[in-house]
Design an enzyme around this catalytic site. Structure first.
Site, PDB file in Angstrom:
ATOM      1  N   LYS A 165       1.776   6.497  -4.656  1.00 34.50           N
ATOM      2  CA  LYS A 165       1.539   5.904  -5.975  1.00 34.50           C
ATOM      3  C   LYS A 165       0.067   5.512  -6.076  1.00 34.50           C
ATOM      4  CE  LYS A 165       5.416   3.724  -4.879  1.00 34.50           C
ATOM      5  NZ  LYS A 165       6.564   2.830  -4.835  1.00 34.50           N
ATOM      6  N   ASP A 200      12.805   0.082  -1.151  1.00 32.07           N
ATOM      7  CA  ASP A 200      13.521  -0.293  -2.385  1.00 32.07           C
ATOM      8  C   ASP A 200      14.823   0.492  -2.579  1.00 32.07           C
ATOM      9  OD1 ASP A 200      12.062   2.000  -2.880  1.00 32.07           O
ATOM     10  OD2 ASP A 200      11.399   1.409  -4.885  1.00 32.07           O
TER      11      ASP A 200
HETATM   12 MG    MG Z   1      10.514  -1.146  -7.829  1.00 33.92          MG
END
Ligand code: MG
Ligand code: ADP
Length: 463
Positions: A165, A200
């Protein structure tokens, strides 16, 4: 006119290259299954890392006490506390706070990032009040959701493999992220221990399972994309440790790095990749996830402006600014139902400084958003199909009642309705009516936060 025809030719060619007919999706799903096997067979055996999470038990509902969680992985990070009351009382109370990460910290030093996080955590702990009951004489315990590829060394330690990211902090690579956080936490005298380090996807899987015992996999569609699922421990040849009592092990696929010759890639995807912070990596993620979809749309519009004067004689300068068109804005344009496409007009004007667009032009922009979102949505469905195949849940035997639930989370899934609808209907299409009755997709709202707290509870030092 010639210009319009040239612009339409660019659009048509792009649409053509983005095509995801069902046969292609089946090839992608099969390739995903093959890569899963390869990644489980040996370390480095596939682009799919298939990371062992050390989570061999998912929440049961018995978890009790006050636990904290911290979720780092996108543009914001969240701190959460939850008072768990066991089977009867479940989640008694929860609170969270969200802090945006200053962009300079995303590419600075490890120490600066973790000091900032520890500071925010300490501030949050200081506001603990009514309804939260820390056990006397015990340390507070934290589940750390860290959504980047980590090579786990135990349930509560692991080294960062690489950033993805928008993050790129060189001195943190190959460091133990729990060690880094702990240093910063101790520096400011905060008495708290990390008892679970999770991705996550794993947090979402744990949170999903807490609410529904049929949850077997989790998928994130947010800034990035990833998936995790429950594997049978003996189906993991690269695991040389003791077989867990449960016989199961949760695997973090890191599917964002999936790539296959069957993926429909275009010249725009190639350029986006080449100019990214991580060229050659995360190819699946770069055609599916929220960080990138808007920028693909911008790139095609830019080409139409340059080669077909789509927006007039001059190329609007803002069209050349990477990431200026964000996926939420793309989604707002895609969902514009006004007769004159007012939202599209104002987004083009406000963000790209292109004014006086005709309805015909606005329709082209919507069509472009549709092409990009549909490709991403259908490919995510193919990814899920690949996981179900690996688990043998893509078929049902006569009279079988077993249900399989996939927990979904992330801003893209949550807010981009066209994307979500297309993903879900494509999954049904791939499964067929009969099997589709046994499989469902559930939104696991903030599963990653609660999930990490639940895993912190089940791995407490006081058990
Ligand atoms: Mg997240
Ligand atoms: P993260 O993935 O960073 O942990 P989220 O799950 O909240 O965080 O996802 C945020 C991402 O979701 C944003 O980067 C954006 O790409 C996408 N997103 C957020 N809102 C929308 C929206 N309205 N439409 C489309 N995409 C959205």
């Amino acid at each position: 006119s010639g210009r319009w025809a040239r612009a339409m030719a660019i659009l048509r060619e792009f649409e053509d290259k983005c095509g995801t007919p069902i046969g292609k999706l089946r090839q992608v799903a099969d390739a995903m299954t093959v890569e899963m096997h390869a990644g489980l067979a040996s370390e480095g055996g596939s682009k799919l890392k298939m990371l062992i999470s050390y989570v061999d038990n998912l929440p049961t509902g018995d978890e009790q006490g006050l636990f904290y969680a911290l979720d780092l992985g996108g543009t914001n990070f969240r701190v959460i506390r939850v008072q768990l009351g066991g089977k009867e009382k479940r989640v008694v109370k929860q609170e969270f706070d969200e802090v945006s990460i200053p962009p300079n910290l995303m590419t600075g030093t490890s120490e600066a990032l973790f000091d900032f996080i520890a500071e925010a955590l300490a501030k949050f702990v200081a506001t603990e009040g009514e309804g939260f009951h820390p056990a006397p004489g015990r340390q507070r315990e934290l589940g750390f959701t860290f959504s980047f590829p980590v090579w786990q060394t135990s349930i509560a330690s692991g080294t960062l493999i690489k950033w993805t990211k928008g993050f790129n902090i060189e001195d943190a690579v190959e460091q133990d992220v729990v060690g880094e956080l702990t240093k910063s936490v101790e520096k400011i005298g905060l008495d708290m221990r990390v008892t679970a380090l999770v991705n996550d996807t794993i947090g979402t899987l744990a949170g999903g399972r807490y609410h529904n015992q049929d949850v077997i996999a989790a998928v994130i569609l947010g800034t990035g994309t990833n998936a995790a699922y429950v594997e049978r421990a003996h189906a993991i040849p690269k695991w040389h440790g003791l077989l867990p009592k449960s016989g199961e092990m949760v695997i973090n696929m890191e599917w964002g790095n999936f790539r296959s010759s069957h993926l429909p890639l275009t010249e725009y995807d190639q350029a986006l990749d080449a100019e990214s912070l991580n060229p050659g990596d995360q190819i699946f993620e770069k055609i599916i996830s929220g960080m990138y979809l808007g920028d693909i749309v911008r790139r095609v519009l830019c080409k139409m402006a340059e080669e077909a004067s789509f927006f007039g004689d001059v190329v609007p300068p803002k069209l050349k600014v990477p990431f200026i068109l964000r996926t939420p804005d793309m989604s707002a344009m895609h969902h514009d139902t006004s007769p004159d496409l007012r939202v599209v007009g104002s987004k083009l004007k406000d963000i790209l400084e292109i004014s006086n667009t005709s309805l015909k032009m606005r329709k082209v922009v919507v069509a472009l958003c549709d092409i990009v979102a549909t490709r991403g949505a259908r490919l995510s469905a193919a990814g899920i199909m690949g996981v179900l195949k690996k688990l043998g849940r893509d078929t049902v035997k006569e009279g079988e009642k077993q249900k399989s639930v996939v927990a979904l989370d992330g801003g893209l899934y949550e807010h981009y309705t066209e994307f979500r609808t297309s993903m879900e209907s494509t999954l049904k299409e791939l499964l067929g009516d009969e099997v589709a009755e046994h499989i469902s997709v559930e939104h696991s709202n903030d599963g990653s936060g609660i999930g990490a707290a639940l895993l912190a509870a089940s791995h407490s030092q006081y058990l």
